[in-house]
Design an enzyme around this catalytic site. Sequence first.
Site, PDB file in Angstrom:
ATOM      1  N   CYS A   2       0.787  -1.244   0.043  1.00  0.00           N
ATOM      2  CA  CYS A   2      -0.019  -0.045   0.050  1.00  0.00           C
ATOM      3  C   CYS A   2       0.862   1.270   0.104  1.00  0.00           C
ATOM      4  O   CYS A   2       2.021   1.277   0.637  1.00  0.00           O
ATOM      5  CB  CYS A   2      -0.861   0.172   1.397  1.00  0.00           C
ATOM      6  SG  CYS A   2      -2.027  -1.183   1.430  1.00  0.00           S
ATOM      7  N   ARG A  27       5.284   0.073  -5.781  1.00  0.00           N
ATOM      8  CA  ARG A  27       5.022  -0.877  -4.594  1.00  0.00           C
ATOM      9  C   ARG A  27       4.373  -1.982  -4.859  1.00  0.00           C
ATOM     10  O   ARG A  27       4.236  -2.843  -4.182  1.00  0.00           O
ATOM     11  CB  ARG A  27       4.813  -0.018  -3.554  1.00  0.00           C
ATOM     12  CG  ARG A  27       5.785   1.136  -3.183  1.00  0.00           C
ATOM     13  CD  ARG A  27       4.953   2.079  -2.332  1.00  0.00           C
ATOM     14  NE  ARG A  27       4.887   1.682  -0.929  1.00  0.00           N
ATOM     15  CZ  ARG A  27       5.659   1.663  -0.046  1.00  0.00           C
ATOM     16  NH1 ARG A  27       6.923   2.318  -0.055  1.00  0.00           N
ATOM     17  NH2 ARG A  27       5.205   1.297   1.219  1.00  0.00           N
ATOM     18  N   TRP A  76      -2.870  -2.539  -1.601  1.00  0.00           N
ATOM     19  CA  TRP A  76      -2.707  -4.190  -1.822  1.00  0.00           C
ATOM     20  C   TRP A  76      -3.512  -4.714  -0.830  1.00  0.00           C
ATOM     21  O   TRP A  76      -3.087  -4.751   0.332  1.00  0.00           O
ATOM     22  CB  TRP A  76      -1.265  -4.230  -1.820  1.00  0.00           C
ATOM     23  CG  TRP A  76      -0.509  -5.633  -2.005  1.00  0.00           C
ATOM     24  CD1 TRP A  76       0.031  -5.938  -3.407  1.00  0.00           C
ATOM     25  CD2 TRP A  76      -0.284  -6.683  -1.266  1.00  0.00           C
ATOM     26  NE1 TRP A  76      -0.006  -7.368  -3.328  1.00  0.00           N
ATOM     27  CE2 TRP A  76       0.269  -7.787  -1.903  1.00  0.00           C
ATOM     28  CE3 TRP A  76      -0.416  -6.904   0.125  1.00  0.00           C
ATOM     29  CZ2 TRP A  76       0.510  -8.982  -1.525  1.00  0.00           C
ATOM     30  CZ3 TRP A  76      -0.023  -8.321   0.630  1.00  0.00           C
ATOM     31  CH2 TRP A  76       0.342  -9.150  -0.223  1.00  0.00           C
ATOM     32  N   ASN A 100      -1.860   1.772   5.945  1.00  0.00           N
ATOM     33  CA  ASN A 100      -0.869   0.588   5.418  1.00  0.00           C
ATOM     34  C   ASN A 100      -0.667  -0.053   6.619  1.00  0.00           C
ATOM     35  O   ASN A 100      -0.069   0.151   7.653  1.00  0.00           O
ATOM     36  CB  ASN A 100       0.223   1.468   4.936  1.00  0.00           C
ATOM     37  CG  ASN A 100       1.376   0.532   4.454  1.00  0.00           C
ATOM     38  OD1 ASN A 100       2.473   1.051   4.475  1.00  0.00           O
ATOM     39  ND2 ASN A 100       1.016  -0.715   4.211  1.00  0.00           N
ATOM     40  N   GLY A 101      -0.997  -1.514   6.439  1.00  0.00           N
ATOM     41  CA  GLY A 101      -0.530  -2.461   7.526  1.00  0.00           C
ATOM     42  C   GLY A 101      -1.755  -3.171   7.738  1.00  0.00           C
ATOM     43  O   GLY A 101      -2.705  -3.555   6.976  1.00  0.00           O
ATOM     44  N   LYS A 492      12.955 -15.550 -10.343  1.00  0.00           N
ATOM     45  CA  LYS A 492      12.666 -14.246 -11.210  1.00  0.00           C
ATOM     46  C   LYS A 492      11.835 -14.711 -12.368  1.00  0.00           C
ATOM     47  O   LYS A 492      10.968 -14.057 -12.735  1.00  0.00           O
ATOM     48  CB  LYS A 492      14.108 -13.928 -11.878  1.00  0.00           C
ATOM     49  CG  LYS A 492      14.415 -12.614 -12.166  1.00  0.00           C
ATOM     50  CD  LYS A 492      14.904 -11.667 -11.248  1.00  0.00           C
ATOM     51  CE  LYS A 492      14.035 -11.507  -9.940  1.00  0.00           C
ATOM     52  NZ  LYS A 492      14.627 -10.968  -8.700  1.00  0.00           N
ATOM     53  N   GLU A 495       8.422 -14.922 -10.863  1.00  0.00           N
ATOM     54  CA  GLU A 495       7.890 -13.713 -10.690  1.00  0.00           C
ATOM     55  C   GLU A 495       7.209 -12.994 -11.526  1.00  0.00           C
ATOM     56  O   GLU A 495       6.078 -12.488 -11.557  1.00  0.00           O
ATOM     57  CB  GLU A 495       9.105 -12.698  -9.873  1.00  0.00           C
ATOM     58  CG  GLU A 495       9.179 -13.068  -8.457  1.00  0.00           C
ATOM     59  CD  GLU A 495      10.269 -12.160  -8.038  1.00  0.00           C
ATOM     60  OE1 GLU A 495      10.283 -11.427  -6.873  1.00  0.00           O
ATOM     61  OE2 GLU A 495      11.341 -11.956  -8.710  1.00  0.00           O
ATOM     62  N   HIS A 511      17.569 -37.054  -6.335  1.00  0.00           N
ATOM     63  CA  HIS A 511      17.233 -37.179  -4.981  1.00  0.00           C
ATOM     64  C   HIS A 511      15.339 -36.948  -5.233  1.00  0.00           C
ATOM     65  O   HIS A 511      14.812 -36.520  -4.325  1.00  0.00           O
ATOM     66  CB  HIS A 511      17.387 -36.543  -3.922  1.00  0.00           C
ATOM     67  CG  HIS A 511      19.034 -37.129  -3.574  1.00  0.00           C
ATOM     68  ND1 HIS A 511      19.082 -38.190  -3.078  1.00  0.00           N
ATOM     69  CD2 HIS A 511      20.183 -36.442  -3.938  1.00  0.00           C
ATOM     70  CE1 HIS A 511      20.357 -38.389  -3.051  1.00  0.00           C
ATOM     71  NE2 HIS A 511      20.950 -37.322  -3.477  1.00  0.00           N
ATOM     72  N   LYS A 610       6.510  -4.351  -4.051  1.00  0.00           N
ATOM     73  CA  LYS A 610       7.850  -4.207  -3.985  1.00  0.00           C
ATOM     74  C   LYS A 610       8.421  -3.903  -2.535  1.00  0.00           C
ATOM     75  O   LYS A 610       9.658  -4.711  -2.261  1.00  0.00           O
ATOM     76  CB  LYS A 610       8.183  -2.733  -4.588  1.00  0.00           C
ATOM     77  CG  LYS A 610       9.522  -2.361  -4.711  1.00  0.00           C
ATOM     78  CD  LYS A 610      10.502  -3.208  -5.937  1.00  0.00           C
ATOM     79  CE  LYS A 610      11.993  -2.688  -5.734  1.00  0.00           C
ATOM     80  NZ  LYS A 610      12.658  -3.692  -6.627  1.00  0.00           N
TER      81      LYS A 610
HETATM   82  N1  HGA Z   1      -5.080  -4.162   5.395  1.00  0.00           N
HETATM   83  C1  HGA Z   1      -5.611  -3.074   4.639  1.00  0.00           C
HETATM   84  C2  HGA Z   1      -4.251  -2.359   4.189  1.00  0.00           C
HETATM   85  C3  HGA Z   1      -3.556  -3.488   3.469  1.00  0.00           C
HETATM   86  C4  HGA Z   1      -2.005  -2.887   3.178  1.00  0.00           C
HETATM   87  O1  HGA Z   1      -1.418  -2.141   3.943  1.00  0.00           O
HETATM   88  N2  HGA Z   1      -1.617  -3.515   2.156  1.00  0.00           N
HETATM   89  O2  HGA Z   1      -0.027  -3.183   2.033  1.00  0.00           O
HETATM   90  C5  HGA Z   1      -6.525  -3.763   3.742  1.00  0.00           C
HETATM   91  O3  HGA Z   1      -6.352  -4.702   3.313  1.00  0.00           O
HETATM   92  O4  HGA Z   1      -7.096  -2.522   2.612  1.00  0.00           O
END
Ligand code: HGA
Length: 615
Positions: A2, A27, A76, A100-101, A492, A495, A511, A610
């Site tokens: 986020c 990010r 995110w 964020n979090g 890589k 991803e 193995h 990121k």
């Molecule tokens: N938990 C919140 C914010 C997610 C977040 O920080 N992502 O990096 C949500 O799900 O909206």
Amino acid sequence: MCGIVGAVAERNISNILLEGLKRLEYRGYDSAGLTVIRDGELHRERQVGKVQELVNAVEKNPSFFEGKIGIAHTRWATHGEPAQCNAHPHVSGKVAVVHNGIVENYAPLKEELIAKGYVFTSQTDTEVVAHLIADAYKQTDNLLQAVQQITPLLHGAFALGVLHVDHPEQLITVRLGSPLVIGIGIGENFIASDQLALLPVTNRFMYLEEGDIAVLTKDDITVYADGEKVARDIKELDAEHHNADKGEFKHYMLKEIYEQPDAVARTVEMGINQQGFKADFLARNEAILAHIKHIQILACGTSYHAGMVAKYWFEDLTRLPCSVEIASEFRYRNPVVVDNTLMICISQSGETADTLSALRDIQRRSKAGEINGFASLALCNVATSSLVRETDIFLPTLAGVEIGVASTKAFTTQLAALMLLVLKIGRVQSRISDDVFNEMIVELHKLSGQLYSSLSLDQAIAELSEKFEARKSAIFLGRGVQFPIALEGALKLKEISYIHAEGYAAGELKHGPLALVDKDMPIVVLAPKDSMLDKLKANMQEVHARHGELFVFAGENTQIESDERLHVIQVPDVNEILAPIVYSVPMQLLSYHVAVLRGTDVDQPRNLAKSVTVE
Ligand code: HGA
């Protein structure tokens, strides 16, 4: 992950918010939104998908989003699918919040709020924050106090941006475990998850500490820690270092692959010149480095692979025992950390939540007297990051800003810096002889040129990548110090091209993974001319005998002959110890070209971020 942007100014800030979000796109995110206060109301727009969708929506009615204070967000998803209703900002009455979090205890808080009559319109943990602030505000009529009151109720790691319609002059922000920086302008102030977002408007930044709550008005910034006013340092950034332009390249990733000769040279020159170590290289830390008896490396993803290479180097060159572990595993077991351990935390961003929590746990144990002589070192690309601030020693990688989510130049500069550290500890402890040291100095100075030569394989690899385009899986093989590069090559490829790929130590083939080998399975082999070559050739025979198709990145004079099912790509000659740095480049180019052929979003691959700021 986020991204938060916020602004309070004398001018309309909606374009500053949108430009900030664009600069945070690297990010990784799935939806975006913004809220401004205008004419005593919150004006909000949220869109699933790219920031451009949000820009398009705002441009349909730009005057509606004209405001002098606002917050914006790229999300995110952690709690609730990527959907418009879950996109931030979240609103409760007159309060708007970006977050964020993760609020780990959101479920019981949500139940209490529902019992009080609050209606939830999203599945996010964030919405509880908006309602909690609105609820606390009813008692205080003071936005700062409301935020201060509810913050201790939230468990987890987070950064917040908060607005209230009745306080159109105040932007409040909280930092507790997630990155957040304040940008200082003239008659305007800003917040963002990463200073990169704010470079068009300022180069002066204030870095909050964990637990800080700050009130921003257009003219002032007041920071509180535990309810008391505190002062925080202000730094001016060199904007040139943060050039985030793609230039003539089609993707950031390709640009960053091509920047490696310079980035690695810069990193090498930070530590040595032709004569040996530069006088100031880790000079202040020699006392710590002299007493180290064990190295513990913690990292995640690509940084973990750099750590794995360093384990080979530390043990081979210095004979110091070295362990390397994935931070998210280390954090949740009960690890033995012996006295006189140097913990090396590797993170491109310096905000990797798993690595930071693992470090903090061990630091607590060290402070409690459980571990003697413990020291920590951050190997990091961002000098202002949490990891750098919380460790005893900072060893920078001078990669410059890396925008592509799939790490390239950050990885090779990590390797270069790790080699400098191996040599420094080895010399401080007299574990590396003059001859070996002098040879490594010469070889390190050749690296940049060898990286240039490896880039000349670009066209050949682009042609080869056609053979991978339609594959479902691939195996990468290496031995010794090339084993981590096989893991990195496979990482890589998955991803950015979404092809399933696994890396193996070639000796492990028989193995298990040999069962997967048939004519449709491409096997990528890292085969420099080194002491493991004969063993590796035997492993290649095992594949050949089962009609697997081999793609061999071979050093000069390895005498590996091409045939119908064995393709040789000649890699420039390189010192055996430093070969992993040079062999990383063809791995990156291979995944890049395969991804381009498959039409994926190379710089922002799906589901990935990121700066991984959640555990
Ligand atoms: N938990 C919140 C914010 C997610 C977040 O920080 N992502 O990096 C949500 O799900 O909206």
